[in-house]
Scaffold this motif. Structure first.
Motif, mmCIF file in Angstrom:
data_model
loop_
_atom_site.group_PDB
_atom_site.id
_atom_site.type_symbol
_atom_site.label_atom_id
_atom_site.label_comp_id
_atom_site.label_asym_id
_atom_site.label_seq_id
_atom_site.Cartn_x
_atom_site.Cartn_y
_atom_site.Cartn_z
ATOM 1 N N LEU A 32 -20.089 -12.345 -8.310
ATOM 2 C CA LEU A 32 -19.106 -12.884 -7.167
ATOM 3 C C LEU A 32 -19.069 -12.808 -6.147
ATOM 4 O O LEU A 32 -18.153 -13.150 -5.329
ATOM 5 C CB LEU A 32 -17.440 -12.430 -8.586
ATOM 6 C CG LEU A 32 -17.756 -12.849 -9.826
ATOM 7 C CD1 LEU A 32 -16.884 -11.802 -9.922
ATOM 8 C CD2 LEU A 32 -16.849 -14.017 -9.573
ATOM 9 N N ASN A 33 -19.503 -12.084 -5.876
ATOM 10 C CA ASN A 33 -19.417 -11.254 -3.704
ATOM 11 C C ASN A 33 -19.897 -12.234 -3.177
ATOM 12 O O ASN A 33 -20.801 -13.024 -3.416
ATOM 13 C CB ASN A 33 -20.475 -10.322 -4.355
ATOM 14 C CG ASN A 33 -22.030 -10.292 -4.554
ATOM 15 O OD1 ASN A 33 -22.012 -10.512 -5.544
ATOM 16 N ND2 ASN A 33 -22.835 -9.902 -4.602
ATOM 17 N N LEU A 34 -18.876 -12.616 -2.933
ATOM 18 C CA LEU A 34 -18.852 -13.271 -1.116
ATOM 19 C C LEU A 34 -19.917 -12.551 -0.123
ATOM 20 O O LEU A 34 -19.983 -11.943 -0.178
ATOM 21 C CB LEU A 34 -17.299 -13.323 -1.316
ATOM 22 C CG LEU A 34 -16.301 -13.416 -1.778
ATOM 23 C CD1 LEU A 34 -15.193 -13.340 -0.949
ATOM 24 C CD2 LEU A 34 -16.825 -15.127 -2.735
ATOM 25 N N PRO A 73 -9.666 -17.195 -5.807
ATOM 26 C CA PRO A 73 -11.602 -17.753 -5.067
ATOM 27 C C PRO A 73 -11.565 -17.211 -3.619
ATOM 28 O O PRO A 73 -13.280 -16.349 -3.444
ATOM 29 C CB PRO A 73 -11.086 -19.135 -5.170
ATOM 30 C CG PRO A 73 -10.059 -19.978 -4.862
ATOM 31 C CD PRO A 73 -9.385 -18.984 -5.687
ATOM 32 N N SER A 74 -11.068 -17.153 -2.721
ATOM 33 C CA SER A 74 -10.795 -16.207 -1.412
ATOM 34 C C SER A 74 -10.851 -14.674 -1.267
ATOM 35 O O SER A 74 -11.552 -14.256 -0.168
ATOM 36 C CB SER A 74 -10.358 -17.426 -0.321
ATOM 37 O OG SER A 74 -8.700 -16.791 -0.477
ATOM 38 N N PHE A 129 -13.785 -8.081 -2.913
ATOM 39 C CA PHE A 129 -14.478 -7.476 -4.293
ATOM 40 C C PHE A 129 -13.067 -6.316 -3.982
ATOM 41 O O PHE A 129 -12.047 -5.746 -4.895
ATOM 42 C CB PHE A 129 -15.274 -7.147 -4.251
ATOM 43 C CG PHE A 129 -15.012 -4.982 -5.151
ATOM 44 C CD1 PHE A 129 -15.961 -4.908 -6.779
ATOM 45 C CD2 PHE A 129 -15.108 -3.926 -4.515
ATOM 46 C CE1 PHE A 129 -14.860 -4.414 -7.023
ATOM 47 C CE2 PHE A 129 -14.948 -2.642 -5.313
ATOM 48 C CZ PHE A 129 -14.879 -2.501 -6.779
ATOM 49 N N ARG A 130 -12.654 -5.461 -3.195
ATOM 50 C CA ARG A 130 -11.294 -4.847 -2.352
ATOM 51 C C ARG A 130 -9.874 -5.649 -3.212
ATOM 52 O O ARG A 130 -9.278 -4.282 -4.575
ATOM 53 C CB ARG A 130 -11.314 -4.507 -1.469
ATOM 54 C CG ARG A 130 -11.923 -3.242 -0.919
ATOM 55 C CD ARG A 130 -12.195 -3.006 0.589
ATOM 56 N NE ARG A 130 -13.789 -2.041 0.320
ATOM 57 C CZ ARG A 130 -13.453 -0.770 0.301
ATOM 58 N NH1 ARG A 130 -13.431 -0.408 -0.818
ATOM 59 N NH2 ARG A 130 -14.374 -0.145 0.730
ATOM 60 N N LYS A 131 -9.983 -6.899 -2.958
ATOM 61 C CA LYS A 131 -8.359 -6.956 -3.456
ATOM 62 C C LYS A 131 -8.355 -7.293 -4.756
ATOM 63 O O LYS A 131 -7.154 -7.177 -5.479
ATOM 64 C CB LYS A 131 -7.692 -8.620 -2.827
ATOM 65 C CG LYS A 131 -7.948 -8.441 -0.821
ATOM 66 C CD LYS A 131 -7.343 -10.010 -0.625
ATOM 67 C CE LYS A 131 -6.967 -9.447 1.216
ATOM 68 N NZ LYS A 131 -6.381 -10.657 1.350
ATOM 69 N N ARG A 132 -9.386 -7.779 -5.326
ATOM 70 C CA ARG A 132 -9.467 -7.620 -7.054
ATOM 71 C C ARG A 132 -9.583 -7.040 -7.822
ATOM 72 O O ARG A 132 -8.570 -6.805 -8.481
ATOM 73 C CB ARG A 132 -10.689 -8.543 -7.218
ATOM 74 C CG ARG A 132 -10.904 -10.128 -6.928
ATOM 75 C CD ARG A 132 -12.113 -10.848 -7.108
ATOM 76 N NE ARG A 132 -11.778 -12.511 -7.010
ATOM 77 C CZ ARG A 132 -12.781 -13.036 -6.153
ATOM 78 N NH1 ARG A 132 -14.181 -12.527 -7.139
ATOM 79 N NH2 ARG A 132 -12.987 -14.341 -5.794
#
Length: 138
Positions: A66-68, A34-35, A38-41
């Motif tokens: 989903l953008n934090l 959850p933390s 975008f780049r990591k996912r």
């Protein structure tokens, strides 16, 4: 001779893409990590062997909301400045300094200065210096 061409033919008619596999993959990653942003996912999707490009993934990522939000730095509590403590006798407070110099010939000179602070009695303090001269170029 100029031919009249249908604009839809020139631009191409978009065909709807099936984003269901992408939505499922992003949802699974959102539950597991959850933390992660975008780049990591996106990197995890690519490592898993999915062929989707970053623009398509970003579009679906934003559609799923989903953008934090970016975190702001915490503000520290401001403390009022306090006066410096003055030593009442020698050897309570020391100051150390390193100085170095070099000549164009390559010879260098290093000095370690150590000084005890006693400002009300002697404004210069009492100092001890250790000198180290290096002849070889450094």
């Amino acid at each position: 001779m100029h031919a009249i061409v249908d604009q839809g033919f020139v631009r191409g008619r978009g065909h709807p893409r099936d984003n269901e596999p992408l939505i499922k993959a992003l949802s699974v990653l959102a539950e597991r990590h959850p933390s992660a942003g975008f780049r990591k996912r996106y990197a995890r999707l690519r490592r898993a062997g999915h062929p989707w490009n970053h623009k398509r993934v970003w579009r679906v990522y934003c559609a799923l909301k989903l953008n934090l939000r970016r975190r702001r730095k915490r503000l520290r509590a401001l403390r009022p400045p306090q006066p410096l403590v003055q030593p009442i006798r020698p050897n309570l407070q020391w100051s150390a300094d390193f100085m170095s110099d070099a000549l164009s010939s390559g010879m260098s000179d290093r000095i370690f200065n150590l000084m005890t602070l006693m400002p009300e009695k002697d404004p210069r303090g009492c100092w001890v210096a250790h000198r180290s001269t290096v002849i070889a170029p450094s």
